[in-house]
Design a protein around this motif. Structure first.
Motif, mmCIF file in Angstrom:
data_model
loop_
_atom_site.group_PDB
_atom_site.id
_atom_site.type_symbol
_atom_site.label_atom_id
_atom_site.label_comp_id
_atom_site.label_asym_id
_atom_site.label_seq_id
_atom_site.Cartn_x
_atom_site.Cartn_y
_atom_site.Cartn_z
ATOM 1 N N VAL A 81 -19.525 -62.929 -32.218
ATOM 2 C CA VAL A 81 -20.093 -61.963 -33.153
ATOM 3 C C VAL A 81 -20.089 -60.600 -32.472
ATOM 4 N N PRO A 82 -19.194 -59.701 -32.846
ATOM 5 C CA PRO A 82 -19.133 -58.410 -32.150
ATOM 6 C C PRO A 82 -20.391 -57.604 -32.392
ATOM 7 N N PRO A 83 -20.908 -56.941 -31.351
ATOM 8 C CA PRO A 83 -22.125 -56.138 -31.516
ATOM 9 C C PRO A 83 -21.873 -54.964 -32.445
ATOM 10 N N ASN A 84 -22.891 -54.609 -33.199
ATOM 11 C CA ASN A 84 -22.750 -53.577 -34.214
ATOM 12 C C ASN A 84 -23.431 -52.289 -33.766
ATOM 13 N N GLY A 85 -22.838 -51.622 -32.783
ATOM 14 C CA GLY A 85 -23.267 -50.289 -32.436
ATOM 15 C C GLY A 85 -24.302 -50.167 -31.347
ATOM 16 N N ASP A 86 -24.997 -51.232 -30.985
ATOM 17 C CA ASP A 86 -25.921 -51.150 -29.870
ATOM 18 C C ASP A 86 -25.838 -52.443 -29.086
ATOM 19 N N ARG A 87 -26.728 -52.602 -28.098
ATOM 20 C CA ARG A 87 -26.633 -53.726 -27.197
ATOM 21 C C ARG A 87 -27.554 -54.870 -27.591
ATOM 22 N N ARG A 88 -28.263 -54.758 -28.703
ATOM 23 C CA ARG A 88 -29.126 -55.846 -29.126
ATOM 24 C C ARG A 88 -28.265 -56.944 -29.719
ATOM 25 N N LEU A 89 -28.483 -58.157 -29.299
ATOM 26 C CA LEU A 89 -27.616 -59.268 -29.661
ATOM 27 C C LEU A 89 -28.156 -60.082 -30.824
ATOM 28 N N VAL A 90 -29.457 -60.322 -30.813
ATOM 29 C CA VAL A 90 -30.033 -61.260 -31.772
ATOM 30 C C VAL A 90 -29.804 -60.837 -33.216
ATOM 31 N N PRO A 91 -30.059 -59.586 -33.624
ATOM 32 C CA PRO A 91 -29.912 -59.243 -35.045
ATOM 33 C C PRO A 91 -28.518 -59.497 -35.602
ATOM 34 N N ASP A 92 -27.479 -59.157 -34.834
ATOM 35 C CA ASP A 92 -26.121 -59.339 -35.333
ATOM 36 C C ASP A 92 -25.761 -60.822 -35.441
ATOM 37 N N VAL A 93 -26.192 -61.604 -34.462
ATOM 38 C CA VAL A 93 -25.918 -63.043 -34.515
ATOM 39 C C VAL A 93 -26.646 -63.675 -35.695
ATOM 40 N N VAL A 94 -27.907 -63.335 -35.881
ATOM 41 C CA VAL A 94 -28.685 -63.916 -36.978
ATOM 42 C C VAL A 94 -28.091 -63.513 -38.325
ATOM 43 N N ALA A 95 -27.645 -62.268 -38.450
ATOM 44 C CA ALA A 95 -27.037 -61.830 -39.711
ATOM 45 C C ALA A 95 -25.789 -62.639 -40.032
ATOM 46 N N MET A 96 -24.960 -62.923 -39.013
ATOM 47 C CA MET A 96 -23.774 -63.739 -39.253
ATOM 48 C C MET A 96 -24.156 -65.169 -39.594
ATOM 49 N N GLU A 97 -25.150 -65.691 -38.940
ATOM 50 C CA GLU A 97 -25.604 -67.053 -39.237
ATOM 51 C C GLU A 97 -26.062 -67.163 -40.685
ATOM 52 N N GLN A 98 -26.697 -66.139 -41.196
ATOM 53 C CA GLN A 98 -27.120 -66.147 -42.597
ATOM 54 C C GLN A 98 -25.917 -66.148 -43.533
ATOM 55 N N ARG A 99 -24.859 -65.464 -43.135
ATOM 56 C CA ARG A 99 -23.656 -65.416 -43.970
ATOM 57 C C ARG A 99 -22.939 -66.757 -44.018
ATOM 58 N N ILE A 100 -22.920 -67.476 -42.891
ATOM 59 C CA ILE A 100 -22.180 -68.744 -42.862
ATOM 60 C C ILE A 100 -23.075 -69.952 -43.125
ATOM 61 N N GLY A 101 -24.369 -69.728 -43.264
ATOM 62 C CA GLY A 101 -25.265 -70.796 -43.674
ATOM 63 C C GLY A 101 -25.594 -71.814 -42.605
ATOM 64 N N ARG A 102 -25.524 -71.418 -41.330
ATOM 65 C CA ARG A 102 -25.917 -72.317 -40.250
ATOM 66 C C ARG A 102 -26.107 -71.514 -38.962
ATOM 67 N N LYS A 103 -26.825 -72.109 -38.040
ATOM 68 C CA LYS A 103 -27.066 -71.469 -36.752
ATOM 69 C C LYS A 103 -25.885 -71.720 -35.817
ATOM 70 N N LEU A 104 -25.498 -70.676 -35.097
ATOM 71 C CA LEU A 104 -24.556 -70.847 -33.993
ATOM 72 C C LEU A 104 -25.347 -71.376 -32.815
ATOM 73 N N ASP A 105 -24.817 -72.391 -32.176
ATOM 74 C CA ASP A 105 -25.611 -73.093 -31.189
ATOM 75 C C ASP A 105 -25.503 -72.517 -29.786
ATOM 76 N N ILE A 106 -24.585 -71.616 -29.562
ATOM 77 C CA ILE A 106 -24.417 -71.029 -28.234
ATOM 78 C C ILE A 106 -23.753 -69.668 -28.356
ATOM 79 N N THR A 107 -24.063 -68.792 -27.447
ATOM 80 C CA THR A 107 -23.406 -67.489 -27.383
ATOM 81 C C THR A 107 -22.881 -67.276 -25.973
ATOM 82 N N ILE A 108 -21.977 -66.334 -25.851
ATOM 83 C CA ILE A 108 -21.476 -65.971 -24.532
ATOM 84 C C ILE A 108 -21.487 -64.452 -24.399
#
Length: 365
Positions: A81-108
């Motif tokens: 999930v590419p970051p959207n303009g800043d270094r905060r990770l959680v909001p962008d990941v959570v927004a994508m998870e809402q779009r695909i209807g499930r939680k991503l279980d790991i990030t790198i």
């Protein structure tokens, strides 16, 4: 997987600027011998109650991940999930998870070897992201802001022992299991360094973590997966005692590089089979990156490419985690989940029982 002449899509694009740090969504889980909290489909269960695993065909006890985070009954599902303009990770990941209807279980996330925010493990809200997902920390032998490469021989000689000790202390304090990789895709190194120098540096890092008591670090050794490079791979292998997972990065470049169209299985299987047949079958495999460009003439091909993944994966049972690269690389090859029906196809496949494995997380403290 980068053919000769191709730039490192996941390594050079955006790493030299702290404002473009790369974040990858993936699938994963955290397990431990004690203090385990069960999760299923991203929801924590109450104490003493087994989680409900949608579509599971085996009891939780047999499908729970191993101590090395290997899911016995399927594979982990993930995405960059590419970051959207800043270094905060959680909001962008959570927004994508809402779009695909499930939680991503790991990030790198990727780190250099500086003592800046770019280098220190658990920067920004990285730790928060790991509260419900496994963290995969990629450590690179560079100083990005200065565009400096650190020779492997210097790491092996002990010049960076303090940096290793500092990172190990942070990982130990974090407490939960994490995946750590060092210089993935080293098989395409063009600096004149040798495989022996890489192995010595890799072992110095792992041994340093172990001496510091950071035994919650699980080690990922990775190559490009570019099949014509297969004769290079064994020379870089540090040995089974230093490797928990093996990674590679297959892509269907198609229109971007004038390559022939390949479906998912054709893109992934040759390197998978090489590892199974050349002494590596005892290690779980992870696609640290994967994706497809668009088809020259068939607008439905990209969505179909993802839709074929579950059946192909079932024929490659040692492939235990896959990370979709939802971005454009340094050569403008576009692997994002765009085009007719592509995101919908990806979301549909992510709900397949093969990718809905029970997760467990070790408590900290």
């Amino acid at each position: 997987m980068t053919p000769p002449g191709g730039r490192r899509h996941a390594r050079d694009a955006g790493r030299l600027s702290a404002s473009r740090w790369i974040i990858i969504g993936l699938a994963g889980a955290l397990v431990a011998a004690a203090g385990i909290y069960a999760f299923a489909s991203g929801r924590q269960t109450t104490a003493g109650r087994a989680p409900v695993v949608p579509g599971a065909t085996a009891p939780l006890s047999s499908c729970a991940p191993t101590a090395a985070l290997v899911p016995p009954c399927g594979a982990w599902w993930g995405m960059h999930v590419p970051p959207n303009g800043d270094r905060r990770l959680v909001p962008d990941v959570v927004a994508m998870e809402q779009r695909i209807g499930r939680k991503l279980d790991i990030t790198i996330s990727y780190h250099d070897m500086s003592n800046s925010d770019a280098g220190r493990f658990f920067r920004d809200d990285e730790g928060d992201l790991g509260a419900e997902r496994i963290l995969f920390l990629g450590w690179e032998s560079r100083i990005w802001d200065e565009n400096i490469g650190i020779p492997w021989r210097d790491i092996a000689a002990g010049d960076y022992d303090q940096a290793i000790a500092d990172q190990a202390a942070r990982v130990k304090k974090y407490g939960r299991p994490v995946l750590v990789g060092f210089d993935g895709e080293k098989d395409r190194d063009e600096s004149g360094q040798t495989p022996a120098e890489y192995i010595a540096a890799y072992k110095r890092i792992v041994d340093g973590f172990r001496r510091a008591g950071a035994t919650n670090a699980l080690w990922v050794w990775g190559v490009t997966g570019y099949y014509p490079f297969r004769d290079r791979w064994k020379a870089y292998y540090p040995g089974d005692a230093y490797v928990d997972w093996i990674s590679y990065d297959p892509y269907n470049f198609a229109a971007c590089r004038g390559a022939a169209w390949q479906d998912f299985a054709e893109t992934v299987r040759p390197t998978y089979e090489w590892f199974q047949q050349n002494g590596f079958a005892g290690k779980p495999l992870i696609l640290a990156e994967y994706g497809t460009e668009s088809h020259r003439s068939d607008t439905a091909a990209r969505a179909d490419w993802y839709r074929d993944i579950p059946e192909a994966m079932k024929t490659m049972p040692n492939l235990k985690a896959i990370i979709q690269w939802n971005n454009t690389d340094a050569d403008d090859c576009d692997f994002s989940l765009t085009g007719p029906g592509v995101l919908e196809s990806f979301a549909e496949v992510g709900k397949n029982p093969y990718f809905r494995q029970p997760m467990a997380r070790q408590a900290t403290g």
